[in-house]
Design an enzyme around this catalytic site. Structure first.
Site, PDB file in Angstrom:
ATOM      1  N   THR B   1      11.792   9.914 -24.428  1.00  0.00           N
ATOM      2  CA  THR B   1      12.811   9.863 -23.976  1.00  0.00           C
ATOM      3  C   THR B   1      13.655   9.096 -24.295  1.00  0.00           C
ATOM      4  O   THR B   1      13.669   8.118 -23.494  1.00  0.00           O
ATOM      5  CB  THR B   1      13.883  10.975 -22.988  1.00  0.00           C
ATOM      6  N   ARG B  29       8.363  25.229 -25.266  1.00  0.00           N
ATOM      7  CA  ARG B  29       8.221  24.483 -24.402  1.00  0.00           C
ATOM      8  C   ARG B  29       9.810  23.710 -24.310  1.00  0.00           C
ATOM      9  O   ARG B  29       9.939  22.564 -25.319  1.00  0.00           O
ATOM     10  CB  ARG B  29       7.209  23.689 -23.471  1.00  0.00           C
ATOM     11  N   VAL B  30      10.181  23.334 -23.705  1.00  0.00           N
ATOM     12  CA  VAL B  30      11.622  23.077 -23.904  1.00  0.00           C
ATOM     13  C   VAL B  30      11.092  22.514 -21.837  1.00  0.00           C
ATOM     14  O   VAL B  30      11.594  22.826 -21.011  1.00  0.00           O
ATOM     15  CB  VAL B  30      12.770  24.158 -23.600  1.00  0.00           C
ATOM     16  N   GLY B  31      11.515  21.288 -21.636  1.00  0.00           N
ATOM     17  CA  GLY B  31      12.691  20.472 -20.794  1.00  0.00           C
ATOM     18  C   GLY B  31      13.525  20.564 -20.576  1.00  0.00           C
ATOM     19  O   GLY B  31      14.544  20.823 -19.681  1.00  0.00           O
ATOM     20  N   ASP B  32      13.983  20.162 -19.670  1.00  0.00           N
ATOM     21  CA  ASP B  32      14.930  19.500 -18.999  1.00  0.00           C
ATOM     22  C   ASP B  32      16.430  17.794 -20.253  1.00  0.00           C
ATOM     23  O   ASP B  32      17.122  18.805 -19.271  1.00  0.00           O
ATOM     24  CB  ASP B  32      15.407  18.558 -18.068  1.00  0.00           C
ATOM     25  N   GLY B  53      11.903  12.033 -17.638  1.00  0.00           N
ATOM     26  CA  GLY B  53      10.911  11.740 -17.065  1.00  0.00           C
ATOM     27  C   GLY B  53       9.632  13.176 -16.778  1.00  0.00           C
ATOM     28  O   GLY B  53       9.996  13.796 -18.114  1.00  0.00           O
ATOM     29  N   HIS B  54       9.275  13.539 -16.207  1.00  0.00           N
ATOM     30  CA  HIS B  54       8.404  14.800 -16.271  1.00  0.00           C
ATOM     31  C   HIS B  54       9.292  15.643 -15.868  1.00  0.00           C
ATOM     32  O   HIS B  54      10.726  16.371 -14.213  1.00  0.00           O
ATOM     33  CB  HIS B  54       8.069  15.162 -14.713  1.00  0.00           C
ATOM     34  N   GLY B  55       9.356  16.944 -16.845  1.00  0.00           N
ATOM     35  CA  GLY B  55      10.848  17.170 -17.251  1.00  0.00           C
ATOM     36  C   GLY B  55      10.864  18.923 -16.196  1.00  0.00           C
ATOM     37  O   GLY B  55      12.304  19.141 -15.551  1.00  0.00           O
TER      38      GLY B  55
END
Lengths: 165, 140
Positions: B1, B29-32, B53-55
Site C-alpha cells: 500500500t 476481497r477489498v481492504g481498507d 497495514g492489516h486492512g
C-alpha cells in the site's frame, strides 16, 4: 501556509529492498512538492505522489501489486478532498496502471463515492483510460511471493506480512 | 500500500491511498484502502491521514477517521496516531501505519509494525526513514 507533503510506501515486517524503498518515497514526496511549486493544489500533489509510487514496481500498488488467488491483480484506491469532503474510490479494479487517477475521476465525474470491479473498469474505459495487460502489473517479486504462499489457503498463513497490504 | 497527504499554501488538505491488497487474497476481497475514513481521510478543519497495514483491522477501527477524531479532541498528530494505533492493536490485534498532517502543517509518520518507509517535504527540507526512530534529513 507552509506546504507539506508526506508519503508512505506501506507498513510491514520486511521491506523488499530497504534502501530502494526509502529512495522511492523520497522521490514521490519530491514529485508531490514539485506539483505544489508549479501552482498545483493539494489534491494534484497527493495524486502525483501516489502515481509516482504506483509506477514504481517495488511497492504494492499499481505495477508491483500483490497477486490474488488466481494470480491476477485487483487494486483499490481512494482520494479525499479536505476542502469539500468530496471523495472518490475504486475497488478490485483491474488492468489499469494508476487506480488513484481513476478514483479522482470517480470523485469529479460521477455522483458516487466508489465504483468496484467490472463497473470500475467500464468507467475507466468511458473516461479514456488506457487498459494495460495483467502482465505489465505483475513483477518478478509479486510472482515469487505468490509462489511462496501457493500451498496456503487465503487467510491460513497468519503471519503479519500476509495480512498487510 | 502507498499513500500521500498534502497541505498546500492555501490551507487545503488532501489524502490519497492506493494498494494491490494482500498476497493470494480471495477474488473480490477489498481492504481498507478505498473505504472513506479507513484507508484515508481529509478535512480542512482538522487534518488529513492515509493508512497502511492489516486492512480488516483498519476497517474495524476506521483508523484514519479515528486519528482525525483524536485531533479534533485536541491531540497532536503524533499523539493521535500513537493512540489510534495502540487502540487498533489492543482492540483487534491490528498492525499498520499512518501518515498525518494537521491543518496547521504539523505532521507525523507512525507505525506499530517493524517498518514503514516514509518521506516528508516541508520548509525546504526532505525528511525520511523506515525503521522506528529513524529520521534522516536532507536540505533540498
Amino acid at each position: 501556509m507552509v506546504p507539506v507533503v508526506v508519503v508512505h510506501g506501506g507498513a510491514g515486517t520486511a521491506l523488499t529492498c530497504e534502501e530502494l524503498c526509502k529512495l522511492g518515497v523520497q522521490e514521490a514526496a519530491l514529485a508531490g512538492y514539485h506539483v505544489l511549486q508549479q501552482g498545483g493544489s493539494a489534491l494534484d500533489a497527493a495524486e502525483a505522489a501516489v502515481i509516482h509510487l504506483e509506477n514504481n514496481p517495488i511497492y504494492n500498488a499499481g505495477c508491483g501489486s500483490a497477486l490474488n488467488e488466481l494470480k491476477d491483480v485487483e487494486m483499490d484506491a481512494l482520494i479525499v478532498d479536505g476542502r469539500t469532503l468530496d471523495c472518490g474510490a475504486v475497488a478490485a479494479v483491474r488492468r489499469i496502471a494508476n487506480p488513484i487517477t481513476l478514483s479522482r475521476l470517480v470523485m469529479e465525474k460521477t455522483n458516487h463515492v466508489c465504483l468496484a470491479g467490472e463497473g470500475a473498469s467500464k468507467f475507466a474505459k468511458a473516461m479514456g483510460i488506457k487498459e494495460v495487460s495483467e502482465e505489465s502489473l505483475r513483477t518478478e517479486y509479486s510472482i515469487k511471493m505468490w509462489e511462496k504462499t501457493r500451498h496456503f489457503n487465503e487467510g491460513s498463513d497468519q503471519s503479519e506480512e500476509s495480512k498487510s497490504g | 500500500t502507498v499513500g500521500a497527504v498534502v497541505l498546500d499554501s492555501k490551507g487545503d488538505l488532501a489524502s490519497a491511498t492506493s494498494t494491490g491488497g494482500i498476497v493470494k487474497k480471495m477474488v473480490g476481497r477489498v481492504g481498507d484502502t478505498p473505504m472513506i475514513g479507513c484507508g484515508g481521510f481529509a478535512d480542512n478543519l482538522v487534518g488529513a491521514a492515509s493508512a497502511t497495514g492489516h486492512g480488516e483491522a483498519i476497517m474495524k477501527v476506521t483508523l484514519s477517521r479515528l486519528v482525525i477524531f483524536h485531533m479534533e479532541q485536541g491531540m497532536s498528530p503524533s499523539q493521535a496516531a500513537d493512540t489510534a494505533l495502540e487502540y487498533m492493536n489492543t482492540r483487534v490485534k491490528g498492525k499498520g501505519g499512518i501518515i498525518v498532517i494537521s491543518k496547521s502543517g504539523e505532521w507525523t509518520a507512525k507505525c506499530n509494525t517493524k517498518r514503514m518507509a516514509w518521506a516528508t517535504v516541508k520548509d525546504g527540507i526532505l525528511h525520511y526513514g523506515s525503521q522506528h526512530g529513524e529520521h534522516n534529513t536532507k536540505p533540498l
